[in-house]
Every structure is written in C-alpha cells, then in structure tokens.
Design a protein around this motif. Structure first.
Motif, PDB file in Angstrom:
ATOM      1  N   ILE A 103       0.820  -1.207   0.000  1.00 56.15           N
ATOM      2  CA  ILE A 103       0.000   0.000   0.000  1.00 56.15           C
ATOM      3  C   ILE A 103       0.858   1.263   0.000  1.00 56.15           C
ATOM      4  O   ILE A 103       2.035   1.244   0.339  1.00 56.15           O
ATOM      5  N   ASP A 104       0.221   2.356  -0.380  1.00 58.49           N
ATOM      6  CA  ASP A 104       0.834   3.668  -0.253  1.00 58.49           C
ATOM      7  C   ASP A 104       0.936   4.002   1.242  1.00 58.49           C
ATOM      8  O   ASP A 104      -0.032   3.842   1.980  1.00 58.49           O
ATOM      9  N   PRO A 105       2.075   4.470   1.716  1.00 56.42           N
ATOM     10  CA  PRO A 105       2.252   4.667   3.154  1.00 56.42           C
ATOM     11  C   PRO A 105       1.441   5.814   3.748  1.00 56.42           C
ATOM     12  O   PRO A 105       1.317   5.900   4.970  1.00 56.42           O
ATOM     13  N   VAL A 106       0.900   6.705   2.905  1.00 58.45           N
ATOM     14  CA  VAL A 106       0.163   7.840   3.471  1.00 58.45           C
ATOM     15  C   VAL A 106      -1.346   7.760   3.241  1.00 58.45           C
ATOM     16  O   VAL A 106      -2.122   8.287   4.032  1.00 58.45           O
ATOM     17  N   ARG A 257     -11.725  18.529  10.936  1.00 60.19           N
ATOM     18  CA  ARG A 257     -11.596  19.129  12.267  1.00 60.19           C
ATOM     19  C   ARG A 257     -10.793  18.228  13.200  1.00 60.19           C
ATOM     20  O   ARG A 257      -9.980  18.715  14.001  1.00 60.19           O
ATOM     21  N   TYR A 258     -11.018  16.923  13.129  1.00 59.21           N
ATOM     22  CA  TYR A 258     -10.203  15.995  13.911  1.00 59.21           C
ATOM     23  C   TYR A 258      -8.718  16.263  13.652  1.00 59.21           C
ATOM     24  O   TYR A 258      -7.909  16.367  14.584  1.00 59.21           O
ATOM     25  N   SER A 259      -8.362  16.352  12.376  1.00 59.54           N
ATOM     26  CA  SER A 259      -6.954  16.554  12.028  1.00 59.54           C
ATOM     27  C   SER A 259      -6.436  17.890  12.563  1.00 59.54           C
ATOM     28  O   SER A 259      -5.319  17.981  13.080  1.00 59.54           O
ATOM     29  N   GLU A 260      -7.258  18.941  12.449  1.00 63.74           N
ATOM     30  CA  GLU A 260      -6.852  20.239  12.984  1.00 63.74           C
ATOM     31  C   GLU A 260      -6.619  20.166  14.491  1.00 63.74           C
ATOM     32  O   GLU A 260      -5.624  20.693  15.004  1.00 63.74           O
ATOM     33  N   LEU A 261      -7.530  19.525  15.204  1.00 67.44           N
ATOM     34  CA  LEU A 261      -7.417  19.427  16.661  1.00 67.44           C
ATOM     35  C   LEU A 261      -6.176  18.646  17.069  1.00 67.44           C
ATOM     36  O   LEU A 261      -5.439  19.043  17.978  1.00 67.44           O
ATOM     37  N   LEU A 262      -5.945  17.528  16.388  1.00 70.32           N
ATOM     38  CA  LEU A 262      -4.797  16.695  16.752  1.00 70.32           C
ATOM     39  C   LEU A 262      -3.476  17.343  16.372  1.00 70.32           C
ATOM     40  O   LEU A 262      -2.483  17.256  17.104  1.00 70.32           O
ATOM     41  N   GLN A 263      -3.452  17.999  15.231  1.00 65.10           N
ATOM     42  CA  GLN A 263      -2.215  18.672  14.824  1.00 65.10           C
ATOM     43  C   GLN A 263      -1.917  19.869  15.725  1.00 65.10           C
ATOM     44  O   GLN A 263      -0.745  20.180  15.997  1.00 65.10           O
ATOM     45  N   ALA A 264      -2.956  20.530  16.226  1.00 65.24           N
ATOM     46  CA  ALA A 264      -2.750  21.632  17.171  1.00 65.24           C
ATOM     47  C   ALA A 264      -2.154  21.144  18.491  1.00 65.24           C
ATOM     48  O   ALA A 264      -1.557  21.929  19.234  1.00 65.24           O
ATOM     49  N   SER A 270       0.097  12.260   8.143  1.00 64.20           N
ATOM     50  CA  SER A 270       0.852  11.083   7.706  1.00 64.20           C
ATOM     51  C   SER A 270       1.675  11.375   6.463  1.00 64.20           C
ATOM     52  O   SER A 270       2.608  10.649   6.141  1.00 64.20           O
ATOM     53  N   GLU A 271       1.361  12.461   5.750  1.00 62.79           N
ATOM     54  CA  GLU A 271       2.162  12.850   4.585  1.00 62.79           C
ATOM     55  C   GLU A 271       3.541  13.361   5.014  1.00 62.79           C
ATOM     56  O   GLU A 271       4.520  13.255   4.275  1.00 62.79           O
ATOM     57  N   VAL A 272       3.615  13.918   6.221  1.00 62.75           N
ATOM     58  CA  VAL A 272       4.840  14.583   6.659  1.00 62.75           C
ATOM     59  C   VAL A 272       5.914  13.589   7.065  1.00 62.75           C
ATOM     60  O   VAL A 272       7.087  13.744   6.729  1.00 62.75           O
ATOM     61  N   GLY A 273       5.525  12.546   7.798  1.00 65.52           N
ATOM     62  CA  GLY A 273       6.532  11.578   8.231  1.00 65.52           C
ATOM     63  C   GLY A 273       6.215  11.012   9.582  1.00 65.52           C
ATOM     64  O   GLY A 273       5.050  10.846   9.936  1.00 65.52           O
ATOM     65  N   ASP A 274       7.238  10.726  10.365  1.00 65.30           N
ATOM     66  CA  ASP A 274       7.065  10.073  11.650  1.00 65.30           C
ATOM     67  C   ASP A 274       6.530  11.052  12.695  1.00 65.30           C
ATOM     68  O   ASP A 274       6.706  12.260  12.605  1.00 65.30           O
ATOM     69  N   GLY A 275       5.934  10.485  13.714  1.00 69.19           N
ATOM     70  CA  GLY A 275       5.422  11.270  14.825  1.00 69.19           C
ATOM     71  C   GLY A 275       4.679  10.368  15.771  1.00 69.19           C
ATOM     72  O   GLY A 275       4.313   9.243  15.421  1.00 69.19           O
ATOM     73  N   ALA A 276       4.464  10.863  16.982  1.00 66.30           N
ATOM     74  CA  ALA A 276       3.748  10.058  17.967  1.00 66.30           C
ATOM     75  C   ALA A 276       2.305   9.831  17.547  1.00 66.30           C
ATOM     76  O   ALA A 276       1.708   8.800  17.858  1.00 66.30           O
ATOM     77  N   LEU A 278      -0.025  10.323  13.932  1.00 69.13           N
ATOM     78  CA  LEU A 278      -0.129  10.695  12.519  1.00 69.13           C
ATOM     79  C   LEU A 278      -1.598  10.764  12.135  1.00 69.13           C
ATOM     80  O   LEU A 278      -2.340   9.795  12.312  1.00 69.13           O
ATOM     81  N   THR A 279      -2.024  11.903  11.601  1.00 69.99           N
ATOM     82  CA  THR A 279      -3.403  12.069  11.156  1.00 69.99           C
ATOM     83  C   THR A 279      -3.515  11.650   9.692  1.00 69.99           C
ATOM     84  O   THR A 279      -2.520  11.584   8.970  1.00 69.99           O
ATOM     85  N   PRO A 280      -4.729  11.366   9.220  1.00 69.24           N
ATOM     86  CA  PRO A 280      -4.892  10.917   7.832  1.00 69.24           C
ATOM     87  C   PRO A 280      -4.466  11.974   6.816  1.00 69.24           C
ATOM     88  O   PRO A 280      -4.588  13.183   7.061  1.00 69.24           O
ATOM     89  N   PHE A 281      -3.985  11.499   5.677  1.00 70.49           N
ATOM     90  CA  PHE A 281      -3.661  12.371   4.547  1.00 70.49           C
ATOM     91  C   PHE A 281      -4.678  12.106   3.450  1.00 70.49           C
ATOM     92  O   PHE A 281      -4.847  10.966   3.007  1.00 70.49           O
ATOM     93  N   ILE A 282      -5.372  13.143   3.018  1.00 65.61           N
ATOM     94  CA  ILE A 282      -6.342  13.030   1.925  1.00 65.61           C
ATOM     95  C   ILE A 282      -5.670  13.559   0.665  1.00 65.61           C
ATOM     96  O   ILE A 282      -5.269  14.726   0.596  1.00 65.61           O
TER      97      ILE A 282
END
Length: 377
Positions: A103-106, A257-264, A270-276, A278-282
């Motif tokens: 699969i595509d990783p993101v 909004r989920y992604s905004e809240l979690l990234q804040a 998940s497009e960016v890379g590693d992290g504790a 990772l939010t979905p990439f559309i």
C-alpha cells in the motif's frame, strides 16, 4: 460515547422509516419488491452510472462482480492486503489466487507503483480497495489496467459517497462494489450491498447472478447466488437517502476538524513523516467520507486502553494484513508488503459519525494527546 451513533440518525427519519416498512408489510413483496427498483434508480443517479444492481451484502457484490467477469479457478486477481477479509476471501472462494501488493504509506490504499510488476498471464482483474472512505488512485490504476486489457473492480465498501477528481466512488472503474452494512456511511438495518456499472451486458449478468443465475423464471443460463437485496432493506435505504448528502458533508467537516485538533496538539499529517500521532492524509482531488477516522500512534494498545479508561471507544482497522492471515498462508507469496505490516501495528480508529459534537471531538483529541504524550489543550 458511541463509536458510531445510529440512534441520532434514526430519530430524524423515524416516521419515514416506519411508514416505508409498513408499506412493505402491506404489499407483502419481501423479495424484489418495488422498493428495490426505486432504490437502484436513485443510487445509480447519485453515483452517476447507468446501472445499479442491489445485492444482499457488499461481500456478495464482490463475488458477483468477479462472476460477471467470468473470473474463475486458476486465475489471479491483484489486490491489497490491508483491508477486511472479505476482499481476499471472495477472490479465494472462486478458486482464484489473490495476489497481494503493498500500500501507499500515506493513503493506505493500494500503491499503483507496485501493481504492474504483479501482473502475469493469469491476471484477470485488479481490485483496489478505497479504504477508510478515501478512493484509491483510480486514474493510475485504470491506466495500468488499460495497458494490460484488465477490468478494475473497485471495492468501495467504505467509500460510498466519496469523490475522486469530481467523480463518485463506484463510478470509477469497470464495476464498483459497495456495502450498506449498518456502520457504513450509508447503512441499512442489516446486510445489503450493490454493484454499479456502465456496461449493459455486465449489468444483465449481475442481475442474473444475484437471482440464482436465471434470466427468466426457471431458466438458468449461468450459475448464480441467492444474492438479492431484501425489499425491507431497500425501503430503509430509501428513507436514509435524503439525509445522506448532508451526512457526507458532515463527515468531511468532522474529519478535517479531527486533524486540525490533533495537529494543534502536536500530531502531524501522515504525509509529513514520523510522529507520535499521525493524522490521515487526503490526496489532492479526493473528498473522503471518513468511514473511519484512523490515526497512527506509537504503543497503540496502551493508547487504546487509556482512551477506554476515559470512556472513549476505539477500533483497529486492521491488525493483521491478509497475507499474514492463516487462511492465506498456504499460498506462495511473491511480493513483500512491509508498509502494510508496519501500519497494521500502529493504526487506531476513533469515534466517527455525522452526529459527533464539537465538544466530543475536543474531548477525544485531548485524550489522544494525553495518552500519546503530546500537549493536551
């Protein structure tokens, strides 16, 4: 808190649901009643295809699609290992070999870059899965398929209502298959599914296959299934359709909004890379219906336990790639799937439905951040 809230939706359509069920009870046509044709017309119009064929489940839709394309014993179908068992299961039940590519990783959808090397003289179809509500990269997949004169069957069990470059999921390939299992974006009150196609001959075959292979009463030109959609389920889906466009919009808004809240709170895409977290990439050109809102987290089981202690349910979609399932182990694997293996150990799905409140999302985001060692607000 509920993982999926079907009760709030029911309260909005209760009178219509009851009236439509009562109408079926009155006319008594429980198999292939008039509601089935009405639903098929409405769904085909929504998706933008010439034909919709209602079936008893999304699983049977996959099986019927392959049968309509006369795929059988000794053939191969290329698909993803990172999905529910039904995808590989239906391939194998026909005596066909599922060929799993990574699969595509993101996006977590099948990676088109791995498909062509998996094609052999026995390949009869490509079956991408539009996972978590986001369509696979169908243009790239269709281009590969066209070069090799192969049909593409979209497993859109999780993506009904999603769009890809302005086109609806289920209208992107030779045959689109979806599920109306109760927890899906458009769900019945039991098992139900459908196939979509623009091919008149394929549609005719699908209609025969779902009804024991008969083209008229007691005349069977092919083998088929007892795969008809129940009239009662068709009636319920007709009651739900007027809400569906608004629910698709709500899912898109809630997912963003989920992604905004979690990234804040310190999560990253998940497009960016590693992290504790990772939010979905559309992917560009895609609009997801977020059948699941799925993150990646380190120490998933510990995070899930911490959320459960806060009264927040979670789920894992999916903990074991299909090519690692015992039922497929006797098959000789030709391709490694390291991305599927990795993400299967990290994915965690959070509560997601159109009636999730702002306060609930904030509470969930804070709990995830706390459990993952980020910075809760």
């Amino acid at each position: 808190m509920q993982f999926i809230d079907l009760k709030s939706q029911y309260r909005l359509i209760e009178d219509d649901v009851k009236a439509r069920i009562h109408a079926v009870l009155e006319h008594g046509q429980y198999i292939m009643g008039p509601e089935v044709e009405a639903l098929e017309i409405a769904l085909a119009d929504f998706v933008g295809t010439r034909h919709c064929i209602g079936l008893s489940s999304g699983t049977d839709a996959l099986l019927a699609a392959m049968m309509a394309l006369e795929i059988g014993r000794g053939d191969e179908v290329i698909t993803t290992p990172f999905t529910f068992i039904a995808t590989g299961e239906m391939i194998a039940l026909l005596g066909v070999r599922p060929v799993f590519v990574d699969i595509d990783p993101v996006t977590y959808n099948i990676d088109p870059a791995h498909i062509e090397e998996a094609i052999t003289g026995r390949t009869r179809a490509i079956m991408p899965v539009s996972l978590y509500g986001q369509c696979a990269d169908m243009d790239a997949i269709n281009e590969i398929a066209a070069r090799h004169r192969l049909p593409v069957i979209e497993d859109a069990a999780q993506s009904f209502g999603a769009t890809y470059k302005g086109r609806r999921s289920c209208a992107l390939s030779s045959i689109g298959c979806t599920s109306f299992f109760p927890s899906k974006p458009l769900g019945a009150y039991g098992d139900a599914g459908a196939c979509f196609t623009n091919d008149d001959d394929v549609a005719k075959r699908l209609k025969e296959i779902r009804n024991h292979g008969q083209d008229r009463r007691y005349h069977h030109p092919r083998l088929g299934l007892n795969g008809r959609i129940d009239t009662l389920q068709a009636a319920i889906l007709l009651a739900k359709l007027p809400l569906f466009r608004n629910e698709v919009d709500a899912r898109s808004r809630l997912g963003a909004r989920y992604s905004e809240l979690l990234q804040a709170r310190g999560g990253v895409s998940s497009e960016v890379g590693d992290g504790a977290v990772l939010t979905p990439f559309i992917a560009p050109g895609n609009e997801s219906v977020y059948a699941q809102y799925t993150i990646q987290v380190e120490e998933r089981d510990r995070v899930a336990e911490a959320l459960a202690a806060e009264g927040i349910p979670t789920a894992v979609h999916y903990p074991v790639p299909l090519n690692d399932q015992p039922v497929f182990q006797p098959s000789l694997e030709r391709f490694g799937t390291p991305v599927s293996a990795r993400v299967s150990q990290r994915v965690l799905s959070l509560p997601m439905h159109p009636y999730l409140s702002d306060d609930e999302q904030i509470r969930i985001a804070d709990a995830v951040a706390k459990a993952a060692g980020l910075r809760p607000h």
